[in-house]
Design a protein around this motif. Structure first.
Motif, PDB file in Angstrom:
ATOM      1  N   ALA A 158       0.979  -1.184  -0.022  1.00 24.80           N
ATOM      2  CA  ALA A 158      -0.104  -0.008   0.130  1.00 24.80           C
ATOM      3  C   ALA A 158       0.813   1.295   0.008  1.00 24.80           C
ATOM      4  N   MET A 159       1.822   1.226   0.692  1.00 23.23           N
ATOM      5  CA  MET A 159       2.851   2.369   0.682  1.00 23.23           C
ATOM      6  C   MET A 159       3.534   2.368  -0.513  1.00 23.23           C
ATOM      7  N   ALA A 160       3.802   1.423  -1.356  1.00 19.02           N
ATOM      8  CA  ALA A 160       4.264   1.691  -2.659  1.00 19.02           C
ATOM      9  C   ALA A 160       3.179   2.573  -3.641  1.00 19.02           C
ATOM     10  N   ARG A 161       1.829   2.104  -3.378  1.00 21.27           N
ATOM     11  CA  ARG A 161       0.787   2.796  -4.266  1.00 21.27           C
ATOM     12  C   ARG A 161       0.855   4.078  -3.782  1.00 21.27           C
ATOM     13  N   PHE A 166       2.824  11.654  -4.010  1.00 21.70           N
ATOM     14  CA  PHE A 166       3.938  12.597  -3.609  1.00 21.70           C
ATOM     15  C   PHE A 166       5.195  12.954  -4.537  1.00 21.70           C
ATOM     16  N   ASP A 167       5.438  14.376  -4.245  1.00 26.58           N
ATOM     17  CA  ASP A 167       6.562  14.970  -4.848  1.00 26.58           C
ATOM     18  C   ASP A 167       7.833  15.430  -3.794  1.00 26.58           C
ATOM     19  N   ALA A 168       7.455  14.986  -2.788  1.00 27.97           N
ATOM     20  CA  ALA A 168       8.301  15.328  -1.731  1.00 27.97           C
ATOM     21  C   ALA A 168       8.572  14.302  -1.060  1.00 27.97           C
ATOM     22  N   PRO A 169       9.852  14.395   0.003  1.00 28.90           N
ATOM     23  CA  PRO A 169      10.568  13.452   0.352  1.00 28.90           C
ATOM     24  C   PRO A 169       9.357  12.384   1.536  1.00 28.90           C
ATOM     25  N   ASP A 192      11.599   5.564  -4.707  1.00 26.64           N
ATOM     26  CA  ASP A 192      11.855   6.767  -4.165  1.00 26.64           C
ATOM     27  C   ASP A 192      11.340   6.942  -2.755  1.00 26.64           C
ATOM     28  N   ILE A 193      12.152   6.524  -1.722  1.00 25.96           N
ATOM     29  CA  ILE A 193      11.543   6.537  -0.552  1.00 25.96           C
ATOM     30  C   ILE A 193      12.908   6.400   0.614  1.00 25.96           C
ATOM     31  N   TRP A 194      12.473   7.017   1.735  1.00 33.65           N
ATOM     32  CA  TRP A 194      13.592   6.969   2.793  1.00 33.65           C
ATOM     33  C   TRP A 194      13.125   5.847   3.815  1.00 33.65           C
ATOM     34  N   LYS A 215      20.051  -3.456  -0.795  1.00 32.80           N
ATOM     35  CA  LYS A 215      19.189  -3.389  -1.993  1.00 32.80           C
ATOM     36  C   LYS A 215      18.689  -1.861  -2.082  1.00 32.80           C
ATOM     37  N   HIS A 216      18.511  -1.218  -0.913  1.00 34.74           N
ATOM     38  CA  HIS A 216      18.056   0.078  -0.809  1.00 34.74           C
ATOM     39  C   HIS A 216      19.099   1.046  -0.795  1.00 34.74           C
ATOM     40  N   THR A 217      20.189   0.751  -0.287  1.00 34.79           N
ATOM     41  CA  THR A 217      21.488   1.371  -0.280  1.00 34.79           C
ATOM     42  C   THR A 217      21.698   2.289   1.012  1.00 34.79           C
TER      43      THR A 217
END
Length: 263
Positions: A158-161, A166-169, A192-194, A215-217
């Protein structure tokens, strides 16, 4: 240097009650500070934390103004970077987001369990887009929660969806999702997520922590504890066991947070 990107504190007049209620709801977790900003500051010194990001949550529509006023007061101290919050059901949530920006707060905390919404619900789109318009950071409680039963409202899929709005962190707490390591690896790593690494000690299997790191670095990981529920020194113990360079540990411990917060 050490920046803790996930902590909590409350106004002195409600701190004891809030801590007691949250501890009870979570099955008796032992708080590691007394709930006030001063008690958080004392424990920061013990664990070598230079700055704490303090995350408030508006658990009902009537709370958001007080939550954000308290955050603005905390933000005046050099030890703290306080985030605000809005409640999705508040009729003035969008106006309150503008006030959060005017108050100088750098972000908002949203907790789908406490606030009663699913992270990918269409009704949240307007709020997410307003947050993005204002350039605020959003921290989500992600994954399971000790005080609630399934279905959990912010699972990795759900978070991925929700990210498309969002266009901000965006920061997904607890290694991208408490109790959801396999799903985080499969559905969120590389996006594109922290992630913050709070509440991982004793809960996040080391093998999954390493896989998420790889994988996420390290460039997208933020140190965090979830004080008062876990100590920063505990979370450092987990990070220090991973196969990671000194330079990448510095990114996690403070450099990524400094970049994200603009400090």
């Amino acid at each position: 240097m050490l920046i803790d990107f996930h902590t909590h504190a409350f106004p002195e007049k409600i701190a004891t009650r809030a801590i007691d209620n949250l501890s009870f709801a979570s099955g008796g977790l032992i708080p590691q500070h007394g709930g006030t900003p001063d008690s958080l500051k004392e424990e920061m010194k013990k664990d070598g934390v230079d700055i704490s990001v303090v995350l408030g949550i508006a658990t009902n529509p009537q709370q958001q103004t007080n939550v954000n006023n308290f955050a603005a007061e905390m933000n005046k101290e050099e030890y703290f970077v306080a985030f605000g919050s809005v409640h999705p059901d508040a009729p003035d949530a969008l106006c309150e987001l503008e006030r959060i920006k005017t108050l100088g707060l750098k972000g908002v905390k949203l907790h789908p369990e406490y606030q009663g919404f699913f992270v990918d619900d269409e009704k949240m789109k307007t709020i997410y887009r307003k947050i993005s318009e204002l350039g605020l950071i959003t921290v989500f409680h992600a994954g399971h929660d000790y005080g609630y039963n399934e279905p959990f409202r912010c699972m990795p899929e759900a978070m991925a969806r929700a990210l498309k709005w969002f266009d901000a962190p965006v920061v997904a707490a607890h290694w991208g999702g408490a109790g959801c390591a396999k799903q985080v690896v499969e559905q969120l790593c590389g996006r594109d997520i922290w992630f913050d690494v709070s509440f991982g000690y004793g809960n996040m299997p080391k093998s999954f922590a390493q896989e998420i790191l790889d994988k996420h670095t390290p460039d997208r990981l933020l140190f965090g504890s979830d004080m008062p529920w876990h100590r920063p020194s505990w979370e450092k113990r987990l990070v220090e066991t991973l196969d990671i360079s000194k330079e990448d540990k510095e990114k996690i411990y403070y450099k990524n947070a400094m970049k994200l917060l603009g400090i």
